[in-house]
Scaffold this motif. Sequence first.
Motif, PDB file in Angstrom:
ATOM      1  N   PRO A  41       0.880  -1.279   0.047  1.00  0.00           N
ATOM      2  CA  PRO A  41      -0.063   0.074   0.042  1.00  0.00           C
ATOM      3  C   PRO A  41       0.855   1.221  -0.081  1.00  0.00           C
ATOM      4  O   PRO A  41       1.784   1.336   0.543  1.00  0.00           O
ATOM      5  N   LYS A  42       0.262   2.228  -0.760  1.00  0.00           N
ATOM      6  CA  LYS A  42       1.142   3.439  -0.786  1.00  0.00           C
ATOM      7  C   LYS A  42       1.224   4.325   0.494  1.00  0.00           C
ATOM      8  O   LYS A  42       2.167   4.920   0.729  1.00  0.00           O
ATOM      9  N   SER A 189      18.488  -9.314  -6.203  1.00  0.00           N
ATOM     10  CA  SER A 189      17.062  -9.156  -6.576  1.00  0.00           C
ATOM     11  C   SER A 189      16.724  -7.684  -6.782  1.00  0.00           C
ATOM     12  O   SER A 189      17.147  -6.734  -6.443  1.00  0.00           O
ATOM     13  N   ASP A 190      15.678  -7.663  -7.867  1.00  0.00           N
ATOM     14  CA  ASP A 190      15.357  -6.295  -8.354  1.00  0.00           C
ATOM     15  C   ASP A 190      14.085  -6.113  -7.278  1.00  0.00           C
ATOM     16  O   ASP A 190      13.539  -4.952  -7.543  1.00  0.00           O
ATOM     17  N   LEU A 191      13.818  -6.688  -6.279  1.00  0.00           N
ATOM     18  CA  LEU A 191      13.101  -6.339  -5.354  1.00  0.00           C
ATOM     19  C   LEU A 191      13.462  -4.908  -4.664  1.00  0.00           C
ATOM     20  O   LEU A 191      12.576  -4.248  -4.048  1.00  0.00           O
ATOM     21  N   SER A 233      11.123   1.234  -2.871  1.00  0.00           N
ATOM     22  CA  SER A 233      10.507   1.306  -4.119  1.00  0.00           C
ATOM     23  C   SER A 233       9.491   0.687  -4.557  1.00  0.00           C
ATOM     24  O   SER A 233       8.722   0.884  -5.433  1.00  0.00           O
ATOM     25  N   LEU A 234       9.242  -0.459  -3.687  1.00  0.00           N
ATOM     26  CA  LEU A 234       7.927  -1.196  -3.782  1.00  0.00           C
ATOM     27  C   LEU A 234       6.592  -0.724  -3.390  1.00  0.00           C
ATOM     28  O   LEU A 234       5.628  -0.942  -3.604  1.00  0.00           O
ATOM     29  N   ILE A 235       6.642   0.520  -2.483  1.00  0.00           N
ATOM     30  CA  ILE A 235       5.692   1.015  -1.639  1.00  0.00           C
ATOM     31  C   ILE A 235       4.998   1.536  -2.704  1.00  0.00           C
ATOM     32  O   ILE A 235       5.193   2.719  -3.511  1.00  0.00           O
ATOM     33  N   GLY A 236       3.452   1.568  -2.853  1.00  0.00           N
ATOM     34  CA  GLY A 236       2.555   1.949  -3.836  1.00  0.00           C
ATOM     35  C   GLY A 236       2.553   1.272  -5.249  1.00  0.00           C
ATOM     36  O   GLY A 236       2.163   1.880  -6.060  1.00  0.00           O
ATOM     37  N   GLU A 237       3.366   0.261  -5.163  1.00  0.00           N
ATOM     38  CA  GLU A 237       3.433  -0.111  -6.556  1.00  0.00           C
ATOM     39  C   GLU A 237       2.964  -1.671  -6.516  1.00  0.00           C
ATOM     40  O   GLU A 237       2.914  -2.410  -5.541  1.00  0.00           O
ATOM     41  N   ARG A 238       2.273  -2.149  -7.754  1.00  0.00           N
ATOM     42  CA  ARG A 238       1.917  -3.646  -7.753  1.00  0.00           C
ATOM     43  C   ARG A 238       3.143  -4.309  -8.662  1.00  0.00           C
ATOM     44  O   ARG A 238       3.130  -4.233  -9.764  1.00  0.00           O
ATOM     45  N   ARG A 239       3.648  -5.353  -7.836  1.00  0.00           N
ATOM     46  CA  ARG A 239       4.739  -6.089  -8.759  1.00  0.00           C
ATOM     47  C   ARG A 239       4.348  -7.185  -9.432  1.00  0.00           C
ATOM     48  O   ARG A 239       3.496  -7.984  -8.415  1.00  0.00           O
ATOM     49  N   THR A 240       4.369  -7.521 -10.568  1.00  0.00           N
ATOM     50  CA  THR A 240       3.702  -8.768 -11.143  1.00  0.00           C
ATOM     51  C   THR A 240       4.954  -9.731 -11.412  1.00  0.00           C
ATOM     52  O   THR A 240       4.618 -11.018 -11.752  1.00  0.00           O
ATOM     53  N   HIS A 241       6.200  -9.461 -11.264  1.00  0.00           N
ATOM     54  CA  HIS A 241       7.354 -10.288 -11.503  1.00  0.00           C
ATOM     55  C   HIS A 241       8.469  -9.830 -10.680  1.00  0.00           C
ATOM     56  O   HIS A 241       8.641  -8.489 -10.197  1.00  0.00           O
ATOM     57  N   ALA A 242       9.558 -10.519 -10.473  1.00  0.00           N
ATOM     58  CA  ALA A 242      10.758 -10.257 -10.007  1.00  0.00           C
ATOM     59  C   ALA A 242      12.008 -11.078 -10.505  1.00  0.00           C
ATOM     60  O   ALA A 242      11.698 -12.157 -10.767  1.00  0.00           O
TER      61      ALA A 242
END
Length: 276
Positions: A41-42, A189-191, A233-242
């Motif tokens: 969540p953002k 990882s690009d996480l 950088s993950l905050i507020g983002e929907r990641r579909t892959h890593a």
Amino acid sequence: MSFVVKKIPMIISSSVASGAMNKTADGHRFEVRFEDGVNIPKDSHNCSVTVDSATVWWSVPNIVTGVNDKLYITGPAVNGTLTNYDLTIPQGLYDLPQLNETIQILLANAGSKVAPDPLVTFSGDESTGKIQMEIPYTNVSVDFTVANNCRVILGFDSAVYGPYASAPITVISPNIAYLNPLEYFLIHSDLTAKGIRVNNKYGQVISQVLIDKPPGSQIISEPRHPPAVACGSLIGERRTHASFWLTDELGEPVNTGGLDWSVRLTLRYEVPHIIR
């Protein structure tokens, strides 16, 4: 206002059968797609990832086909005829006894003299880290000038050693042996945008895997206090892959020999909790 910690545990594997995608030919890098996405969540704070455990096979070869797999020896055959032996060592991860045994098997299969001694024997000098090359006959020479030879891991210079006027003779390598192709593994990882600092650089490192098993064994890394790596950088983002990749201590890709590796990680973040 207080905060509640949320956790997203994951087991990530390079196994194609388990869903890994875009895996490189050497097995060091792959990608996973999240079926329902990963949503942070953002309004979250303190997003991080920890690698709670990892499995890596200690199988990275120190003899590589077309790179350092050659050894050129001149010496007597079983019938006494002086013969040139152009040996090709199979790709693999060798300790010194295994490498010495393989070289002697290759020589014997090629018809070299084996009794009372093989043409050459390699052993270690533990006090100096150098290699002892034992040559039992006056008409034996070892040529470390040919292309793609294994002199570096044995600690020898680019030179021809022998033949010697007197034998048997033991030749000490001028340099320390370099049988270990790497000191430790790094998992990336690009996480994370930056990851763990390695000296003065960032390379999206999320974990270090120490080598504490003999060659050919599976390393199971379970750090007692794994570092929490910032993933803001993950905050507020929907990641579909890593993406995940495995390197040596210098950040260079490693050849896994086709064996799968994995990580068990936890994404953590805090969300506001309003007490009324």
